[in-house]
Design a protein around this motif. Structure first.
Motif, short mmCIF file in Angstrom:
data_model
loop_
_atom_site.label_atom_id
_atom_site.label_comp_id
_atom_site.label_asym_id
_atom_site.label_seq_id
_atom_site.Cartn_x
_atom_site.Cartn_y
_atom_site.Cartn_z
N ASP A 17 57.03 102.37 130.84
CA ASP A 17 56.88 103.26 132.00
C ASP A 17 55.97 102.68 133.07
N LYS A 18 55.25 101.61 132.72
CA LYS A 18 54.28 101.04 133.67
C LYS A 18 54.88 99.95 134.54
N PHE A 19 56.05 99.43 134.14
CA PHE A 19 56.70 98.36 134.91
C PHE A 19 58.10 98.84 135.31
N PRO A 20 58.17 99.72 136.31
CA PRO A 20 59.47 100.32 136.68
C PRO A 20 60.37 99.42 137.49
N ASP A 21 59.83 98.37 138.09
CA ASP A 21 60.61 97.57 139.03
C ASP A 21 60.92 96.19 138.46
N GLN A 22 62.06 95.64 138.89
CA GLN A 22 62.41 94.26 138.57
C GLN A 22 62.68 93.51 139.86
N VAL A 23 62.06 92.31 139.98
CA VAL A 23 62.25 91.47 141.16
C VAL A 23 62.51 90.05 140.70
N SER A 24 62.95 89.20 141.60
CA SER A 24 63.23 87.80 141.26
C SER A 24 61.93 87.08 140.90
N ALA A 25 62.02 86.25 139.87
CA ALA A 25 60.84 85.53 139.41
C ALA A 25 60.54 84.35 140.33
N PRO A 26 59.26 84.08 140.58
CA PRO A 26 58.91 82.95 141.45
C PRO A 26 58.91 81.62 140.71
N GLY A 27 59.07 81.61 139.38
CA GLY A 27 59.00 80.36 138.61
C GLY A 27 60.22 79.49 138.82
N GLY A 28 60.12 78.24 138.37
CA GLY A 28 61.20 77.28 138.58
C GLY A 28 61.95 76.91 137.32
N MET A 29 61.87 77.69 136.24
CA MET A 29 62.57 77.33 135.00
C MET A 29 63.26 78.56 134.41
N PRO A 30 64.16 79.18 135.18
CA PRO A 30 64.80 80.41 134.69
C PRO A 30 65.82 80.12 133.58
N CYS A 31 65.90 81.02 132.61
CA CYS A 31 66.92 80.94 131.57
C CYS A 31 68.26 81.35 132.16
N THR A 32 69.32 80.72 131.70
CA THR A 32 70.65 81.06 132.21
C THR A 32 71.17 82.34 131.58
N ASP A 33 70.56 82.76 130.45
CA ASP A 33 71.02 83.97 129.76
C ASP A 33 69.83 84.86 129.46
N PHE A 34 69.77 85.99 130.13
CA PHE A 34 68.70 86.95 129.87
C PHE A 34 69.19 88.34 130.22
N GLN A 35 68.64 89.33 129.52
CA GLN A 35 68.94 90.73 129.78
C GLN A 35 67.62 91.50 129.76
N MET A 36 67.40 92.27 130.80
CA MET A 36 66.15 93.01 130.92
C MET A 36 66.46 94.49 131.11
N GLN A 37 66.10 95.28 130.10
CA GLN A 37 66.24 96.73 130.14
C GLN A 37 64.84 97.34 130.33
N PRO A 38 64.78 98.65 130.60
CA PRO A 38 63.46 99.26 130.77
C PRO A 38 62.55 99.11 129.55
N ALA A 39 63.11 99.13 128.33
CA ALA A 39 62.28 99.10 127.14
C ALA A 39 62.31 97.77 126.40
N THR A 40 63.37 96.97 126.59
CA THR A 40 63.49 95.69 125.89
C THR A 40 64.00 94.61 126.83
N ALA A 41 63.69 93.37 126.47
CA ALA A 41 64.18 92.21 127.21
C ALA A 41 64.55 91.12 126.23
N SER A 42 65.67 90.44 126.49
CA SER A 42 66.11 89.33 125.65
C SER A 42 66.31 88.10 126.51
N VAL A 43 65.79 86.97 126.05
CA VAL A 43 65.94 85.70 126.77
C VAL A 43 66.43 84.65 125.79
N ILE A 44 67.39 83.83 126.24
CA ILE A 44 68.00 82.82 125.40
C ILE A 44 67.78 81.45 126.03
N GLY A 45 67.38 80.49 125.20
CA GLY A 45 67.19 79.13 125.69
C GLY A 45 65.89 78.55 125.17
#
Length: 345
Positions: A103-131
């Motif tokens: 409940d404390k992180f309601p927003d999602q924005v583009s990450a400023p980092g330079g090594m994004p995973c090609t496969d990720f899913q971000m839900q309000p309660a869970t997040a999955s990243v592959i790679g």
């Protein structure tokens, strides 16, 4: 009074100690059937139904879930303390549980980092990243400082067929085999000074426990009536008889079927008189073809095996007698034979 205070202090420590659950994947491998008993699939990847509980993470206003700085091992060794087998495994990624932070992180924005995973899913309660060595392309963003997440667990890939083949090729006995995959994940976050940085946490180990039953016997079917019709030889003054039992053992076998015979004298007994006729038992498919000779058991420890593999093993048990006509009295002769069947390991 002092003693009582000590007891109360110890009790308060027990109540405040955090409770954690070990991440263990339990499976049962019976023959060629592998069942993951407490695993769950997430996007095709396998993980434990439990979470690793985490604490002490730096509060932040923005963060992105990551995987691993270095590629994890691609195989693991499972052991029962004496025997072991090495199986392939791929640690594919991580799943995060936000817990109270959802409940404390309601927003999602583009990450400023330079090594994004090609496969990720971000839900309000869970997040999955592959790679490997990457983070999600989006971040969780908040207007207030808060601990980013509370739970994590690795996502792994087992090739079940390859795992089964590894156990069979290792020729190891029945037992429970244990191994552990060690992972040290990281996540990206914005520090309180505003810099975008990363932090490793953990380790988050994943234990694997496999109960291995290489072979099993489910059923034994025996066909044959056991009747031996006597055949008389008037030239040699002898009488003989034979019968056959067709045996089919079902289940799953890697090294065939083991047969155990009672250590006794094998004789046909007259129903009314003291007359007895010794007989033979042979098994053409057995590793020891002569089971009983002239009424005497020929096997060491009373055991022999029928080689074979797969879902069934079929073979014949042949019973035969040959006696002079002076030894045979008119009447009915009978005997019963007990054979114990089990899978050969």
């Amino acid at each position: 009074m002092t003693s009582r205070l000590k007891k109360l202090l110890l009790c308060s420590v027990c109540l405040l100690s955090p409770m954690t659950q070990a991440l263990t994947l339990n499976a049962r491998l019976t023959g060629e059937g592998l069942v993951w008993q407490n695993g769950m699939r997430i996007g095709g990847y396998l993980t434990s139904t439990n979470w690793q509980i985490l604490g002490g993470l730096t509060p932040t206003t923005e963060w992105a879930p990551g995987t691993f700085m270095a590629a994890p091992l691609t195989e693991m060794t499972l052991s029962n303390g004496t025997d072991s087998v090495t199986v392939p495994v791929e640690v594919s990624g991580m799943q995060y549980g936000l817990g109270a932070a959802a409940d404390k992180f309601p927003d999602q924005v583009s990450a400023p980092g330079g090594m994004p995973c090609t496969d990720f899913q971000m839900q309000p309660a869970t997040a999955s990243v592959i790679g490997s060595g990457c983070a999600a392309g989006n971040t969780y963003k908040s207007s207030t400082l808060y601990t980013p997440f509370q739970f994590a667990r690795p996502l792994v890939t087992f090739d079940d067929a390859t795992l089964i083949s590894a156990f069979r090729a290792a020729s190891i006995p029945e037992g429970t085999y244990n191994g552990t995959i060690a992972t040290s994940p990281f996540y990206m976050y914005r520090s309180q000074g505003g810099a975008w940085t990363y932090r490793q946490f953990g380790p988050v180990p994943l234990s694997v426990q496999i109960r291995y039953v290489p072979a099993f016997l489910t059923n034994v079917q025996i066909l044959g009536n056991g009747l031996m019709t006597p055949t008389y030889d008037s030239i040699n003054y002898s009488v003989s008889g034979e019968t056959a039992f067709k045996v089919r053992a079902s289940g799953f076998f890697t090294s065939g079927v083991k047969l155990t015979f009672e250590d006794r004298t094998y004789e046909l007994k007259h129903s009314d008189l003291e007359s007895r006729i010794a007989y033979d038992v042979t098994c053409p498919a057995c590793s020891d073809t002569s089971i009983v000779k002239d009424g005497a058991l020929q096997l060491t420890s009373g055991e022999t095996t029928v080689p074979g593999s797969g879902s069934f093993v079929a073979f014949d048990l042949l019973v035969h007698f040959d006696a002079s006509d002076s030894e045979v009295e008119t009447g009915r002769y009978t005997d019963s034979m007990v054979v114990y069947f089990e899978e050969s390991l």
